[in-house]
Scaffold this motif. Structure first.
Motif, PDB file in Angstrom:
ATOM      1  N   HIS A 265       0.840  -1.203   0.000  1.00 15.47           N
ATOM      2  CA  HIS A 265       0.000   0.000   0.000  1.00 15.47           C
ATOM      3  C   HIS A 265       0.878   1.258   0.000  1.00 15.47           C
ATOM      4  O   HIS A 265       0.683   2.165  -0.819  1.00 15.47           O
ATOM      5  CB  HIS A 265      -0.915  -0.022   1.230  1.00 15.47           C
ATOM      6  CG  HIS A 265      -1.811   1.164   1.358  1.00 15.47           C
ATOM      7  ND1 HIS A 265      -3.161   1.093   1.105  1.00 15.47           N
ATOM      8  CD2 HIS A 265      -1.570   2.454   1.717  1.00 15.47           C
ATOM      9  CE1 HIS A 265      -3.703   2.284   1.314  1.00 15.47           C
ATOM     10  NE2 HIS A 265      -2.757   3.134   1.677  1.00 15.47           N
ATOM     11  N   GLU A 266       1.843   1.307   0.904  1.00 18.71           N
ATOM     12  CA  GLU A 266       2.709   2.482   0.996  1.00 18.71           C
ATOM     13  C   GLU A 266       3.619   2.611  -0.225  1.00 18.71           C
ATOM     14  O   GLU A 266       3.904   3.718  -0.682  1.00 18.71           O
ATOM     15  CB  GLU A 266       3.527   2.448   2.293  1.00 18.71           C
ATOM     16  CG  GLU A 266       2.683   2.563   3.548  1.00 18.71           C
ATOM     17  CD  GLU A 266       1.753   3.770   3.580  1.00 18.71           C
ATOM     18  OE1 GLU A 266       2.145   4.865   3.119  1.00 18.71           O
ATOM     19  OE2 GLU A 266       0.619   3.619   4.083  1.00 18.71           O
TER      20      GLU A 266
ATOM     21  N   ASP B 110      -8.379  15.244  -3.608  1.00 19.58           N
ATOM     22  CA  ASP B 110      -9.129  13.988  -3.546  1.00 19.58           C
ATOM     23  C   ASP B 110      -9.750  13.780  -2.168  1.00 19.58           C
ATOM     24  O   ASP B 110     -10.895  13.348  -2.066  1.00 19.58           O
ATOM     25  CB  ASP B 110      -8.223  12.801  -3.887  1.00 19.58           C
ATOM     26  CG  ASP B 110      -7.863  12.729  -5.360  1.00 19.58           C
ATOM     27  OD1 ASP B 110      -8.416  13.510  -6.165  1.00 19.58           O
ATOM     28  OD2 ASP B 110      -7.015  11.889  -5.714  1.00 19.58           O
ATOM     29  N   LEU B 111      -8.991  14.070  -1.107  1.00 13.28           N
ATOM     30  CA  LEU B 111      -9.547  13.932   0.236  1.00 13.28           C
ATOM     31  C   LEU B 111     -10.752  14.840   0.431  1.00 13.28           C
ATOM     32  O   LEU B 111     -11.768  14.417   0.981  1.00 13.28           O
ATOM     33  CB  LEU B 111      -8.493  14.272   1.296  1.00 13.28           C
ATOM     34  CG  LEU B 111      -7.450  13.218   1.615  1.00 13.28           C
ATOM     35  CD1 LEU B 111      -6.526  13.733   2.722  1.00 13.28           C
ATOM     36  CD2 LEU B 111      -8.065  11.903   2.015  1.00 13.28           C
TER      37      LEU B 111
ATOM     38  N   GLY C 284     -13.270  12.057   0.191  1.00 13.87           N
ATOM     39  CA  GLY C 284     -13.010  11.421   1.477  1.00 13.87           C
ATOM     40  C   GLY C 284     -11.914  10.385   1.324  1.00 13.87           C
ATOM     41  O   GLY C 284     -11.559   9.995   0.209  1.00 13.87           O
ATOM     42  N   TYR C 285     -11.385   9.921   2.442  1.00 15.16           N
ATOM     43  CA  TYR C 285     -10.230   9.022   2.430  1.00 15.16           C
ATOM     44  C   TYR C 285     -10.507   7.722   1.686  1.00 15.16           C
ATOM     45  O   TYR C 285      -9.771   7.343   0.782  1.00 15.16           O
ATOM     46  CB  TYR C 285      -9.787   8.734   3.869  1.00 15.16           C
ATOM     47  CG  TYR C 285      -8.653   7.753   3.978  1.00 15.16           C
ATOM     48  CD1 TYR C 285      -7.356   8.147   3.690  1.00 15.16           C
ATOM     49  CD2 TYR C 285      -8.882   6.433   4.362  1.00 15.16           C
ATOM     50  CE1 TYR C 285      -6.291   7.247   3.784  1.00 15.16           C
ATOM     51  CE2 TYR C 285      -7.835   5.531   4.464  1.00 15.16           C
ATOM     52  CZ  TYR C 285      -6.544   5.946   4.167  1.00 15.16           C
ATOM     53  OH  TYR C 285      -5.513   5.048   4.254  1.00 15.16           O
ATOM     54  N   SER C 286     -11.558   7.026   2.049  1.00 13.66           N
ATOM     55  CA  SER C 286     -11.788   5.681   1.506  1.00 13.66           C
ATOM     56  C   SER C 286     -12.183   5.678   0.032  1.00 13.66           C
ATOM     57  O   SER C 286     -12.064   4.649  -0.632  1.00 13.66           O
ATOM     58  CB  SER C 286     -12.831   4.939   2.332  1.00 13.66           C
ATOM     59  OG  SER C 286     -14.063   5.602   2.268  1.00 13.66           O
ATOM     60  N   LYS C 287     -12.649   6.812  -0.491  1.00 14.67           N
ATOM     61  CA  LYS C 287     -13.049   6.875  -1.902  1.00 14.67           C
ATOM     62  C   LYS C 287     -12.103   7.714  -2.753  1.00 14.67           C
ATOM     63  O   LYS C 287     -12.365   7.958  -3.922  1.00 14.67           O
ATOM     64  CB  LYS C 287     -14.480   7.407  -2.012  1.00 14.67           C
ATOM     65  CG  LYS C 287     -15.493   6.446  -1.402  1.00 14.67           C
ATOM     66  CD  LYS C 287     -16.896   6.947  -1.534  1.00 14.67           C
ATOM     67  CE  LYS C 287     -17.846   5.951  -0.872  1.00 14.67           C
ATOM     68  NZ  LYS C 287     -19.205   6.436  -0.847  1.00 14.67           N
TER      69      LYS C 287
ATOM     70  N   GLU D  45      -6.033   6.594  -2.886  1.00 17.65           N
ATOM     71  CA  GLU D  45      -6.153   5.566  -1.851  1.00 17.65           C
ATOM     72  C   GLU D  45      -6.754   4.284  -2.418  1.00 17.65           C
ATOM     73  O   GLU D  45      -6.334   3.190  -2.054  1.00 17.65           O
ATOM     74  CB  GLU D  45      -6.970   6.069  -0.662  1.00 17.65           C
ATOM     75  CG  GLU D  45      -6.240   7.056   0.209  1.00 17.65           C
ATOM     76  CD  GLU D  45      -4.961   6.518   0.843  1.00 17.65           C
ATOM     77  OE1 GLU D  45      -4.788   5.287   0.978  1.00 17.65           O
ATOM     78  OE2 GLU D  45      -4.111   7.344   1.211  1.00 17.65           O
ATOM     79  N   ILE D  46      -7.716   4.406  -3.308  1.00 16.35           N
ATOM     80  CA  ILE D  46      -8.299   3.209  -3.927  1.00 16.35           C
ATOM     81  C   ILE D  46      -7.213   2.416  -4.642  1.00 16.35           C
ATOM     82  O   ILE D  46      -7.147   1.187  -4.519  1.00 16.35           O
ATOM     83  CB  ILE D  46      -9.450   3.586  -4.888  1.00 16.35           C
ATOM     84  CG1 ILE D  46     -10.654   4.053  -4.073  1.00 16.35           C
ATOM     85  CG2 ILE D  46      -9.820   2.411  -5.796  1.00 16.35           C
ATOM     86  CD1 ILE D  46     -11.788   4.642  -4.914  1.00 16.35           C
TER      87      ILE D  46
END
Length: 183
Positions: free
Chosen positions: A134-135, A158-159, A163-166, A170-171
């Protein structure tokens, strides 16, 4: 994209959400954020430089993983184990930005974060291969951006928008979590 254009993008998507709780006008927010984003980037670059000096090199398996997820220069990546992932708490405005975007907060525990080629990881985290993947995706995303500044602008936009999860960035990183889960 030049810095002025990038700042206008951040204004349009983020400024209405951040700091408005403090009663500031959008014009005041705009002036503040024209100063804040470069401050955050400067701080993050210094964190990355420190991490590169003190961090651990990737082992052979981790180097192969970094190449597989698309990192161009995996030999530059360092892992820094810390009690707490760094954040510029001493800068009140950056702290407010972090709170409003969900970087920090009462119930938020940042487990790991890439700052360029250095990945800061909490010592108490079971840093499995899928979490490293992920990182490493974030490292790859930073590499493919025009600059770290451009990456931060996109990440913050994007945040604020999804939001973080979408968040698209992050996706993309979550896909690596799934792909390497259990390895």
């Amino acid at each position: 994209m030049n810095k002025i254009t990038q700042i206008f993008i951040i204004k349009a998507l983020v400024l209405g959400n951040i700091m408005s709780l403090q009663g500031q006008t959008k014009e005041e927010n705009s002036l503040l954020y024209e100063k804040l984003i470069p401050q955050y980037v400067s701080w993050a670059v210094s964190v990355d430089q420190a991490g590169i000096k003190i961090g651990e090199y990737l082992n052979e398996k981790e180097l192969l993983l970094a190449k597989e997820v698309g990192v161009k220069f995996p030999e530059k990546v360092r892992i820094v184990y810390v009690d707490e992932v760094p954040f510029p708490y001493e800068n009140e405005h950056l702290k407010q930005m972090g709170l409003s975007l969900g970087f920090i907060g009462k119930d938020i525990k940042n487990e790991a974060q890439a700052f360029g080629y250095s990945i800061y990881v909490r010592k108490d985290l079971n840093f499995t291969i899928n979490k490293l993947a992920h990182e490493l995706v974030h490292v790859m995303q930073i590499e493919r951006s025009d600059s770290f500044f451009t990456y931060v602008i996109q990440y913050l936009n994007d945040l604020a928008k999804y939001g973080y999860s979408k968040s698209p960035l992050e996706i993309e990183a979550f896909q690596a979590n799934k792909k390497y889960d259990g390895m």
